[in-house]
Design an enzyme around this catalytic site. Structure first.
Site, PDB file in Angstrom:
ATOM      1  N   ARG A 108     -10.742   0.805  14.873  1.00 35.12           N
ATOM      2  CA  ARG A 108     -11.005   1.443  13.572  1.00 35.12           C
ATOM      3  C   ARG A 108     -11.966   0.532  12.821  1.00 35.12           C
ATOM      4  O   ARG A 108     -13.007   0.196  13.341  1.00 35.12           O
ATOM      5  CB  ARG A 108      -9.694   1.678  12.823  1.00 35.12           C
ATOM      6  CG  ARG A 108      -8.767   2.644  13.559  1.00 35.12           C
ATOM      7  CD  ARG A 108      -7.648   3.133  12.665  1.00 35.12           C
ATOM      8  NE  ARG A 108      -7.006   2.025  11.964  1.00 35.12           N
ATOM      9  CZ  ARG A 108      -5.803   2.075  11.429  1.00 35.12           C
ATOM     10  NH1 ARG A 108      -5.097   3.192  11.500  1.00 35.12           N
ATOM     11  NH2 ARG A 108      -5.294   1.033  10.807  1.00 35.12           N
ATOM     12  N   LYS A 156       0.854  -1.203   0.000  1.00 33.09           N
ATOM     13  CA  LYS A 156       0.000   0.000   0.000  1.00 33.09           C
ATOM     14  C   LYS A 156       0.888   1.251   0.000  1.00 33.09           C
ATOM     15  O   LYS A 156       2.093   1.172   0.271  1.00 33.09           O
ATOM     16  CB  LYS A 156      -0.908  -0.027   1.231  1.00 33.09           C
ATOM     17  CG  LYS A 156      -0.149   0.071   2.540  1.00 33.09           C
ATOM     18  CD  LYS A 156      -1.069  -0.086   3.749  1.00 33.09           C
ATOM     19  CE  LYS A 156      -0.258   0.003   5.025  1.00 33.09           C
ATOM     20  NZ  LYS A 156      -1.080  -0.265   6.220  1.00 33.09           N
ATOM     21  N   TYR A 182      14.524  31.337   4.500  1.00 36.72           N
ATOM     22  CA  TYR A 182      13.341  32.065   4.957  1.00 36.72           C
ATOM     23  C   TYR A 182      13.339  32.205   6.468  1.00 36.72           C
ATOM     24  O   TYR A 182      13.669  31.260   7.188  1.00 36.72           O
ATOM     25  CB  TYR A 182      12.065  31.326   4.553  1.00 36.72           C
ATOM     26  CG  TYR A 182      11.740  31.391   3.086  1.00 36.72           C
ATOM     27  CD1 TYR A 182      11.527  32.615   2.446  1.00 36.72           C
ATOM     28  CD2 TYR A 182      11.627  30.224   2.339  1.00 36.72           C
ATOM     29  CE1 TYR A 182      11.216  32.664   1.094  1.00 36.72           C
ATOM     30  CE2 TYR A 182      11.304  30.261   0.994  1.00 36.72           C
ATOM     31  CZ  TYR A 182      11.099  31.483   0.363  1.00 36.72           C
ATOM     32  OH  TYR A 182      10.791  31.527  -0.952  1.00 36.72           O
ATOM     33  N   MET A 205      10.645  25.014  -0.305  1.00 34.90           N
ATOM     34  CA  MET A 205       9.887  24.074  -1.121  1.00 34.90           C
ATOM     35  C   MET A 205      10.792  23.238  -2.032  1.00 34.90           C
ATOM     36  O   MET A 205      10.591  22.038  -2.191  1.00 34.90           O
ATOM     37  CB  MET A 205       8.831  24.805  -1.961  1.00 34.90           C
ATOM     38  CG  MET A 205       7.895  23.854  -2.687  1.00 34.90           C
ATOM     39  SD  MET A 205       6.708  24.643  -3.766  1.00 34.90           S
ATOM     40  CE  MET A 205       5.671  25.494  -2.606  1.00 34.90           C
TER      41      MET A 205
HETATM   42  C1  LIG Z   1      -0.194  -1.241   6.828  1.00 39.71           C
HETATM   43  C2  LIG Z   1      -0.705  -2.501   7.352  1.00 39.71           C
HETATM   44  C3  LIG Z   1       0.174  -3.549   7.637  1.00 39.71           C
HETATM   45  C4  LIG Z   1       1.674  -3.410   7.577  1.00 39.71           C
HETATM   46  O1  LIG Z   1       2.124  -2.711   8.705  1.00 39.71           O
HETATM   47  P1  LIG Z   1       3.691  -2.541   9.017  1.00 39.71           P
HETATM   48  O2  LIG Z   1       3.727  -1.903  10.332  1.00 39.71           O
HETATM   49  O3  LIG Z   1       4.222  -1.670   7.931  1.00 39.71           O
HETATM   50  O4  LIG Z   1       4.287  -3.893   8.966  1.00 39.71           O
HETATM   51  C5  LIG Z   1      -0.379  -4.752   8.036  1.00 39.71           C
HETATM   52  N1  LIG Z   1      -1.718  -4.904   8.153  1.00 39.71           N
HETATM   53  C6  LIG Z   1      -2.583  -3.913   7.900  1.00 39.71           C
HETATM   54  C7  LIG Z   1      -4.037  -4.148   8.059  1.00 39.71           C
HETATM   55  C8  LIG Z   1      -2.110  -2.677   7.502  1.00 39.71           C
HETATM   56  O5  LIG Z   1      -2.986  -1.687   7.267  1.00 39.71           O
END
Ligand SMILES: *Cc1c(COP(=O)(O)O)cnc(C)c1O
Length: 369
Positions: free
Chosen positions: A132, A36, A258, A306
């Site tokens: 969550r 992700k 800045y 930036m």
């Molecule tokens: C992002 C995520 C992971 C991975 O987490 P890390 O701390 O990067 O290993 C695993 N399970 C879920 C549901 C996640 O959202």
């Protein structure tokens, strides 16, 4: 590419990190590759292609669009979407070997209806304490068993997510116990999900007893262990590099950047580097971070702006425009880690890595055959 600022991604390090994680996990435990957030800023398609070559069978993304990106990039492995998906994504998911996450009966019905005459593969997310998404552990068994009777859905997985595997072993153990109870009750109720999975990187490192059918390492694959990992040796995959652009003498008493937050106390050689907060080299690093130049640490002086920021290279007299600069990674036997930059800003390596913006070209290195 005209600007020298790049993120170098060492795909060999991804392979080696995966091997280290596999060596650390039981044989029966699958490593789910978490890609992700554009593979934590490393480039999802390129990283997924390497994981797929290394026989990773399931990749996890956060959003439906991330799954589509992988498919359009030619990735064939099964994908699990961890976040929410809308009904109109379901036909694509069904046609493209993408499993979705469900969190209650209503969502499961929505998925089933959208799948029509096909079957959508679902992983049930159980909230064992993160508060969550996910069905609350206390309600989970009933919801899951009822959901399993909904037409056109196949509940192939059950998972939960740790809230504080990096900081609270007692709570992590409690979550593990709650999840184990749900698994037991669901199985007793006649549903046999093919895969139950729980541990993220911190979880698998801190509670190696609870790896179940699958583990979901993200940050560990990218070589930034969130807790000390003496027995699972990984190395950083990403290096952020640029070159010195302008080297200039400033008299004592001269402001830099800045807000003039840095005033030279001595005649100073200031080196300008072409990286700033629009690249993800964040303003919180102003007057705090250092970068590697010619085997020395050069402090960031003044505010990061930036597009550029300044280093003090007074003590590196040989420094000249064109010299290589490393902001994250190793150079000349020195290193700066994403974790160290994160600590300077009161955040975590994840945010530093995913914050490296798309203006920074990713350059891939693969030393494997
Ligand atoms: C992002 C995520 C992971 C991975 O987490 P890390 O701390 O990067 O290993 C695993 N399970 C879920 C549901 C996640 O959202």
């Amino acid at each position: 590419m005209y600007r020298p600022t790049v993120a170098e991604i060492d795909l060999t390090a991804i392979r080696d990190n995966l091997r280290a994680i596999r060596a650390f996990t039981p044989l029966k435990t699958q490593v789910i590759g978490v890609v992700k957030g554009d593979a934590y800023g490393h480039g999802a398609v390129r990283v997924a292609a390497v994981l797929e070559q290394e026989q990773v069978r399931l990749l996890a993304v956060a959003t439906p669009d991330e799954a589509v990106e992988l498919r359009e990039g030619g990735i064939m492995a099964e994908i699990l979407v961890l976040g929410n998906s809308p009904a109109d994504f379901v036909p694509y998911a069904v046609a493209n070997n993408i499993a979705l996450t469900t969190v209650n009966q209503a969502t499961t019905m929505m998925y089933g209806a959208a799948a029509g005459s096909h079957t959508v593969r679902l992983h049930y997310n159980v909230d064992t304490g993160i508060g969550r998404a996910g069905v609350l552990a206390d309600d989970a068994t009933e919801e899951i068993l009822c959901s399993a009777t909904i037409p056109s859905v196949n509940i192939v997985g059950l998972y939960s997510h740790f809230a504080c595997a990096d900081s609270d072993p007692a709570f992590t153990a409690l979550q593990t116990t709650r999840f184990a109870a749900v698994i037991r009750e669901v199985r007793a109720g006649g549903l046999q999900p093919a895969m139950v999975h729980l541990a993220n990187s911190a979880g698998l490192l801190s509670s190696p007893g609870v790896m179940l059918d699958g583990v979901r390492p993200g940050i560990l694959l990218y070589g930034c262990p969130p807790v000390p990992a003496p027995t699972c040796s990984v190395r950083p995959v990403l290096a952020l590099r640029t070159v010195l652009e302008i080297v200039k003498e400033l008299p004592a008493g001269h402001g830099i950047g800045y807000g003039r937050t840095f005033i030279t106390e001595r005649p100073t050689r200031m080196a300008l580097i072409p990286i700033g907060y629009a690249d993800g080299y964040l303003r919180g690093l102003s007057n705090k971070a250092h970068a590697i130049v010619r085997g020395r640490f050069a402090p960031v002086v003044g505010r990061v702006s930036m597009d550029v920021c300044a280093l003090d290279v007074t003590d590196i007299p040989a420094a000249v425009p064109g010299d290589r600069v490393t902001l994250i990674g190793e150079q000349d036997g020195l290193s700066v880690t994403a974790q160290e930059l994160a600590e300077l800003m009161g955040t975590i390596s994840y945010e530093v890595l995913t914050g490296i913006s798309k203006r920074v070209p990713r350059v891939y290195i693969d030393k494997s055959p």
